[in-house]
Design a protein around this motif. Structure first.
Motif, PDB file in Angstrom:
ATOM      1  N   THR A 252       0.921  -1.072  -0.025  1.00 11.00           N
ATOM      2  CA  THR A 252       0.042   0.024  -0.085  1.00 11.00           C
ATOM      3  C   THR A 252       0.741   1.262  -0.097  1.00 11.00           C
ATOM      4  N   ILE A 253       1.966   1.482   0.974  1.00 16.37           N
ATOM      5  CA  ILE A 253       2.536   2.363   0.800  1.00 16.37           C
ATOM      6  C   ILE A 253       3.494   2.549  -0.637  1.00 16.37           C
ATOM      7  N   MET A 254       3.985   1.517  -1.038  1.00 13.64           N
ATOM      8  CA  MET A 254       4.592   1.614  -2.641  1.00 13.64           C
ATOM      9  C   MET A 254       3.575   2.309  -3.483  1.00 13.64           C
ATOM     10  N   ALA A 255       2.485   1.540  -3.480  1.00 13.76           N
ATOM     11  CA  ALA A 255       1.386   2.063  -4.346  1.00 13.76           C
ATOM     12  C   ALA A 255       1.045   3.445  -4.184  1.00 13.76           C
ATOM     13  N   SER A 258       3.906   5.826  -5.518  1.00 16.16           N
ATOM     14  CA  SER A 258       3.491   5.769  -6.860  1.00 16.16           C
ATOM     15  C   SER A 258       2.628   6.681  -7.528  1.00 16.16           C
ATOM     16  N   MET A 259       1.383   6.614  -6.990  1.00 15.93           N
ATOM     17  CA  MET A 259       0.383   7.304  -7.321  1.00 15.93           C
ATOM     18  C   MET A 259       0.723   8.981  -6.906  1.00 15.93           C
ATOM     19  N   ALA A 260       1.096   9.105  -5.851  1.00 16.08           N
ATOM     20  CA  ALA A 260       1.207  10.612  -5.272  1.00 16.08           C
ATOM     21  C   ALA A 260       2.102  11.245  -6.214  1.00 16.08           C
ATOM     22  N   ALA A 287      15.213  16.327 -14.556  1.00 18.30           N
ATOM     23  CA  ALA A 287      14.211  15.345 -14.262  1.00 18.30           C
ATOM     24  C   ALA A 287      14.754  14.274 -13.147  1.00 18.30           C
ATOM     25  N   PHE A 288      16.298  13.925 -13.632  1.00 19.99           N
ATOM     26  CA  PHE A 288      16.900  12.959 -13.014  1.00 19.99           C
ATOM     27  C   PHE A 288      17.093  13.178 -11.576  1.00 19.99           C
ATOM     28  N   VAL A 289      17.494  14.367 -11.100  1.00 18.65           N
ATOM     29  CA  VAL A 289      17.586  14.408  -9.529  1.00 18.65           C
ATOM     30  C   VAL A 289      16.430  14.361  -8.592  1.00 18.65           C
ATOM     31  N   PRO A 290      15.284  14.956  -8.943  1.00 14.80           N
ATOM     32  CA  PRO A 290      14.307  14.493  -8.165  1.00 14.80           C
ATOM     33  C   PRO A 290      13.609  13.005  -8.486  1.00 14.80           C
ATOM     34  N   GLY A 291      13.898  12.716  -9.619  1.00 13.16           N
ATOM     35  CA  GLY A 291      13.372  11.188  -9.970  1.00 13.16           C
ATOM     36  C   GLY A 291      14.328  10.092  -9.215  1.00 13.16           C
ATOM     37  N   MET A 292      15.659  10.362  -9.075  1.00 12.29           N
ATOM     38  CA  MET A 292      16.297   9.330  -8.051  1.00 12.29           C
ATOM     39  C   MET A 292      15.857   9.880  -6.588  1.00 12.29           C
ATOM     40  N   LEU A 293      15.518  10.946  -6.335  1.00 10.93           N
ATOM     41  CA  LEU A 293      14.878  11.089  -4.840  1.00 10.93           C
ATOM     42  C   LEU A 293      13.769  10.542  -4.619  1.00 10.93           C
ATOM     43  N   ILE A 294      12.864  10.180  -5.625  1.00  8.17           N
ATOM     44  CA  ILE A 294      11.874   9.618  -5.303  1.00  8.17           C
ATOM     45  C   ILE A 294      12.060   8.017  -5.284  1.00  8.17           C
ATOM     46  N   ALA A 484      14.200  -4.095  -6.448  1.00 13.25           N
ATOM     47  CA  ALA A 484      14.721  -2.491  -6.284  1.00 13.25           C
ATOM     48  C   ALA A 484      13.718  -1.891  -7.484  1.00 13.25           C
ATOM     49  N   GLY A 485      13.742  -2.687  -8.948  1.00 16.03           N
ATOM     50  CA  GLY A 485      13.060  -2.340  -9.835  1.00 16.03           C
ATOM     51  C   GLY A 485      11.477  -2.020  -9.686  1.00 16.03           C
ATOM     52  N   GLN A 486      10.989  -2.868  -8.757  1.00 17.17           N
ATOM     53  CA  GLN A 486       9.707  -2.666  -8.526  1.00 17.17           C
ATOM     54  C   GLN A 486       9.223  -1.601  -7.523  1.00 17.17           C
ATOM     55  N   THR A 487      10.141  -1.273  -6.777  1.00 17.80           N
ATOM     56  CA  THR A 487       9.970   0.204  -6.015  1.00 17.80           C
ATOM     57  C   THR A 487      10.110   1.464  -6.690  1.00 17.80           C
ATOM     58  N   ILE A 488      10.351   1.527  -7.919  1.00 22.86           N
ATOM     59  CA  ILE A 488      10.683   2.514  -8.614  1.00 22.86           C
ATOM     60  C   ILE A 488       9.272   3.065  -9.327  1.00 22.86           C
ATOM     61  N   PRO A 489       8.730   4.217  -8.976  1.00 20.38           N
ATOM     62  CA  PRO A 489       7.565   4.751  -9.480  1.00 20.38           C
ATOM     63  C   PRO A 489       7.495   4.805 -11.126  1.00 20.38           C
ATOM     64  N   PRO A 490       6.354   4.647 -11.625  1.00 18.97           N
ATOM     65  CA  PRO A 490       6.502   4.418 -13.218  1.00 18.97           C
ATOM     66  C   PRO A 490       6.825   5.638 -13.834  1.00 18.97           C
TER      67      PRO A 490
END
Length: 657
Positions: A252-255, A258-260, A287-294, A484-490
């Motif tokens: 639920t947290i991961m979902a 991702s949606m947030a 986009a890379f820096v905030p993306g990696m922080l996500i 790790a790949g599954q934790t990355i938001p789409p």
């Protein structure tokens, strides 16, 4: 094959006839009616009790997130800084990490929070955590009672709840945004509600599954001791299902995260905003820096909840010294109080010091990607052209350029072959509704991208899944990477792919493959690993080669896992292809984005969203029906193989000399 061959023959004579293609900006009576519905809802905000209630809920979400944001991330005027500055927040988060898990997690949490500030995104990161926290809190408060009802076999509404959960989990993430914005407004309210809707199904399903699967023997023992249903639930079922419930909370947290992140498109606060701004400018470094922080935030939350779920078990085994732990917690709490006091009194502890490290990293990433794209432009172009020429263009011509009734009949025939009557009925209903929504051609373009991406996903899944199942060393190396790949938001997957392939439909396909491959690979690997060792031993005793063992024993016996992997791969791909509408994928994804961008196109965007849902339901139902078609065929095939004289490798009949 017969259906496909007949389809190709008919297409050769009817190419481009009755395709139902429409100009991009053309409206239809249906689109106009949907837009009129939107206008009526907006006009009735002060009179319609349903709309008043939803906007009241939205306002509560705004108030809650605004209060939390003023506490930890934005100035609380007239105070020029938040009520609790960065030092207090970092100290409190670190202490919580140790309290719920262990010292290693506390260090991870401290390093993550410090990184948010050092890279210049403290406020955005805190806003994203606030949205995620509020949505997860609501998901737990709503979801756990429903999970208990779902898991204990409530008599009323369980079937309806199951269907609703299926629909919510089938629906691509982007599609949530339209109706939620209409009834709850934009900004924090839309971000919280859409995040809640997306994050609710995992905790209901997984926690309910854990409660339902408590040992029947244990349940019988509690019944014989005279416990009431309430006592059995509180003292037996919930404690014994605790680990599964925590897994549901983790998902639920991961979902929610991702949606947030995706909710930035409807003005939701958080790290998704800078990612979206950079994507619209094709600014890869930005986009890379905030993306990696996500990604860092996702890993931090994932590891924290996982470690927290094991905390009680470790304590029960005597893994920690309870006295030392209490001392550290008490001393740490004193340190937290001091840090909070300093953050309220001292400017340096309230406002994170400015740093240009994030900008320097963004510039470095831009330079690196510039070199990569210029150096490998020929290779990436060749890959794009090859896939487009060999797979994408022919399939698109067949699906989208055949007469709509020919394509429809062919899809119905395929659904019947794959899923028998259940698959045929589901396909007939969904395809009929897609035609009525006036976006048939766009739907076929989207389906083309989905099928090509899924084919590539399943090729990767079969190669790496079989490799992982047959090699323990490979599994140990690849599984953490896949986790790790599954934790990355789409949203984040678009960033590097956009840099390599520019804004095209192929960009959306590659991002979809990268996003969907981890779950498909793991499902294939687990399915093949579950094949009975005695069956494998029997096949080897008959002289099976490695290839024969894989293709005639393991893959046939793992058929259900392969179908499930295909199902999940299709749904993940469909979700990502829609998000790919932001980077030039076109078709339904573009229609949805257009509906958000221009109020006069809202009706078309809504119709596109509904069409995407129907595609998802069609894919899901046909795959589920396929999983239920004669299950004994694989077993019969395997038994025949084991009874037969299989040629030994190296013999003239084997063809492997």
């Amino acid at each position: 094959m017969v259906v496909l061959a007949a389809w190709v023959v008919v297409w050769r004579f009817t190419d481009g006839v009755d395709t139902l293609a429409r100009p991009v900006r053309e409206s239809t009576p249906l689109f106009d009616r949907l837009s009129d519905f939107r206008d009526a809802v907006l006009a009735s905000r002060d009179t319609n009790p349903v709309v008043q209630a939803t906007y009241a809920v939205g306002q509560w979400c705004v108030d809650a997130t605004d209060w939390l944001s003023r506490m930890v991330s934005v100035p609380d005027f007239p105070r020029p800084v938040p009520q609790v500055g960065w030092l207090g927040v970092l100290a409190a988060a670190t202490w919580i990490g140790y309290a719920v898990a262990n010292l290693r997690i506390a260090v991870l949490v401290a390093a993550s929070f410090a990184t948010f500030g050092v890279l210049g995104y403290w406020s955005d990161a805190m806003d994203l955590l606030v949205i995620t926290f509020v949505a997860v809190l609501l998901a737990v408060l709503i979801g756990l009672p429903l999970a208990v009802y779902y898991g204990t076999g409530g008599r009323v509404g369980v079937g309806l709840m199951t269907s609703l959960l299926d629909l919510l989990q089938t629906m691509p993430t982007f599609v949530y945004l339209g109706p939620i914005v209409l009834f709850f407004g934009i900004g924090s309210s839309a971000a919280v509600v859409c995040t809640l809707a997306y994050a609710l199904p995992p905790i209901i399903r997984i926690a309910g599954h854990g409660i339902r699967n408590v040992s029947p023997t244990t349940i019988e023992a509690t019944d014989s001791s005279g416990q009431t249903a309430r006592q059995r639930l509180l003292k037996v079922q919930l404690p014994m299902a605790r680990a599964t419930i925590v897994v549901g909370l983790n998902q639920t947290i991961m979902a929610a995260l991702s949606m947030a992140t995706l909710a930035a498109y409807v003005d939701g606060p958080g790290l998704g905003k800078p990612v979206l701004r950079a994507l619209t400018r094709n600014d890869v470094g930005g986009a890379f820096v905030p993306g990696m922080l996500i990604v860092l935030m996702a890993v931090m939350l994932d590891r924290t909840t996982t470690a927290a779920s094991r905390r009680a078990e470790i304590a029960a085994r005597g893994g920690d010294d309870p006295r030392l732990r209490r001392i550290l917690l008490g001393g740490g709490l004193v340190g937290v109080l001091v840090a909070v006091w300093l953050s309220r009194q001292q400017l340096w502890a309230a406002e994170f010091p400015e740093s240009d490290l994030g900008g320097r990293i963004a510039d470095g990433v831009d330079s690196a990607f510039g070199w990569i794209t210029s150096t490998f432009d020929g290779l990436t172009g060749a890959v794009k052209d090859t896939v487009s020429t060999v797979l994408l263009n022919p399939l698109q011509s067949l699906l989208a350029d055949s007469p709509w009734y020919v394509t429809g009949l062919a899809l119905l025939a395929i659904a019947y072959v794959v899923g028998r009557r259940r698959g045929l009925v589901s396909a007939a209903i969904c395809l009929t509704l897609i035609v009525l929504l006036d976006l048939w051609h766009s739907a076929m373009l989207t389906l083309t991208m989905v099928l090509v991406a899924t084919l590539l996903v399943m090729v990767l899944a079969l190669v790496f899944g079989v490799w992982m199942a047959r090699s323990r060393a490979v599994d140990l190396v690849l599984r953490p990477v896949l986790d790790a790949g599954q934790t990355i938001p789409p949203f984040v997957y678009l960033i590097p792919v956009l840099a390599l392939f520019d804004p095209t439909r192929f960009t959306a396909i590659v991002a979809s493959v990268v996003y969907a491959a981890p779950v498909a690979i793991k499902l294939v690997a687990d399915g093949i690993s579950a094949v009975s060792p005695s069956t494998l031993e029997a096949s080897r005793s008959t002289g099976c080669t490695t290839w024969q063992e894989i293709f005639k024993v393991q893959l046939p016996m793992a058929r259900n896992s392969l179908v499930l992997a295909t199902n999940q791969g299709l749904l993940y791909v469909l979700s990502m292809v829609v998000i790919g509408g932001l980077v030039g994928a076109g078709a339904l994804g573009y229609d949805v984005v257009l509906g958000f961008s221009r109020s006069e196109e809202w009706g078309k965007g809504a119709a596109a969203g509904l069409t995407i849902v129907l595609l998802g339901v069609l894919i899901d139902r046909v795959c589920r029906a396929a999983a239920d078609v004669p299950k004994d065929t694989t077993g019969a095939r395997t038994r025949t193989l084991l009874r037969s004289k299989v040629p030994v490798a190296g013999s003239p009949k084997s063809g492997l000399i």
